[in-house]
Design a protein around this motif. Sequence first.
Motif, mmCIF file in Angstrom:
data_model
loop_
_atom_site.group_PDB
_atom_site.id
_atom_site.type_symbol
_atom_site.label_atom_id
_atom_site.label_comp_id
_atom_site.label_asym_id
_atom_site.label_seq_id
_atom_site.Cartn_x
_atom_site.Cartn_y
_atom_site.Cartn_z
ATOM 1 N N SER A 147 0.832 -1.204 0.000
ATOM 2 C CA SER A 147 0.000 0.000 0.000
ATOM 3 C C SER A 147 0.868 1.256 0.000
ATOM 4 N N ASN A 198 10.764 3.313 7.215
ATOM 5 C CA ASN A 198 10.316 1.927 7.346
ATOM 6 C C ASN A 198 11.171 1.172 8.353
ATOM 7 N N ARG A 199 10.543 0.178 8.993
ATOM 8 C CA ARG A 199 11.296 -0.668 9.940
ATOM 9 C C ARG A 199 12.521 -1.255 9.237
ATOM 10 N N THR A 200 12.320 -1.791 8.034
ATOM 11 C CA THR A 200 13.425 -2.367 7.272
ATOM 12 C C THR A 200 13.843 -1.350 6.218
ATOM 13 N N ARG A 221 14.196 -2.231 2.488
ATOM 14 C CA ARG A 221 12.983 -2.360 1.673
ATOM 15 C C ARG A 221 12.568 -0.993 1.121
ATOM 16 N N LEU A 256 -3.868 4.703 6.732
ATOM 17 C CA LEU A 256 -4.597 3.795 5.829
ATOM 18 C C LEU A 256 -5.451 2.789 6.575
ATOM 19 N N GLY A 306 -8.545 5.450 7.031
ATOM 20 C CA GLY A 306 -8.525 4.670 5.789
ATOM 21 C C GLY A 306 -9.905 4.293 5.276
#
Length: 294
Positions: free
Chosen positions: A137, A158-160, A163, A232, A255
């Motif tokens: 999303s 982002n956490r990672t 990515r 969202l 959302g």
Amino acid sequence: MKDSFFSNTELIGLIGHPIRHSYSPIIQNYALDKMNLDYVYLPFDVPMENLKNAVNAVLALGMKGLNVTLPHKEKIIKHLDELSEEASIIGAVNTVVNDHGKLIGYNTDAFGIIETLNPFKDRITGSKVSVIGAGGSARAVIYTLLRHFKPDEINIINRTQQRADTLVNDFSLKMRYDCFHTFELFPPDNVELLSSSKLIVNATTIGMYPDIEDTVTDIDESFNEDQIVFDLIYNPTQTRLLQLAKSQGAKVVSGLKMLIAQAAKSFELWTGLEMPSAEIAEKLEYFILKNSYK
Ligand code: NAP
């Protein structure tokens, strides 16, 4: 709900795994019924190893189309004949139309995001925005921002972080935009970034029912009255993030509008008709309040 089905009743399916938390059957069947259309919309729990068979079934059974949810939104692409522009750039499909034996994939989340953010277009264009999340999303959010809202700068948190970097490489190539920055999600380090953003979007699952006490940040100073904060998540409709941002004066958006608008676009792709969205939004909000899924 229809109480009789005939040989010409059209079938629309929803495929995903697991599937039982989806609100789409409620939205679509209510709309089909309300408009007196001879269609039925059914959810099918399809594990990954059955994805290809499920897509073949659309053709074999002459189904009108599908909604597609996790974990199939990306993997389904290789089984389709054609993709719309937004589905191709986002790299994910949430709606399939069976056009006389040709399967066409669309991403109506992008349409839901446009409908939700359009009232704020003047404030978003030319400004700095922060998107938290780098999943499917978040990709739809970034596509929509670039195509329709044209911010000056997009931060992806982002956490990672890797990515987020992959997402940026992909979009830089596909949409020729180079004002991206990526950051790891670590709330104390993200305060300045968030507080200086005109728009903050939560595109993670953090704060979703049943983990409603979770939030991507609980630091007040991340928010101010000059901001729009869009989560969202639609269950709950007022996440902890939105409650906190609102307490600091930010304009907050859930959302729910996106959920209804993406469903309305899918409905239109299958039936050629406009969904009675306002009435459905009202019913769904009431339903969510009363029946949070266990
Ligand atoms: P997804 O592709 O699985 O991505 C999940 C995202 O959440 C990733 O960025 C992931 O970070 C992050 N995340 C998950 N758990 C986390 C945790 N414990 N701590 C930190 N980060 C975490 O999911 P999606 O399809 O993008 O959906 C995201 C949200 O959007 C969901 O809540 C979904 O309900 C909502 N949504 C709403 C609509 C609507 O119509 N309103 C439509 C689509 C989706 P990593 O990359 O580090 O794993």
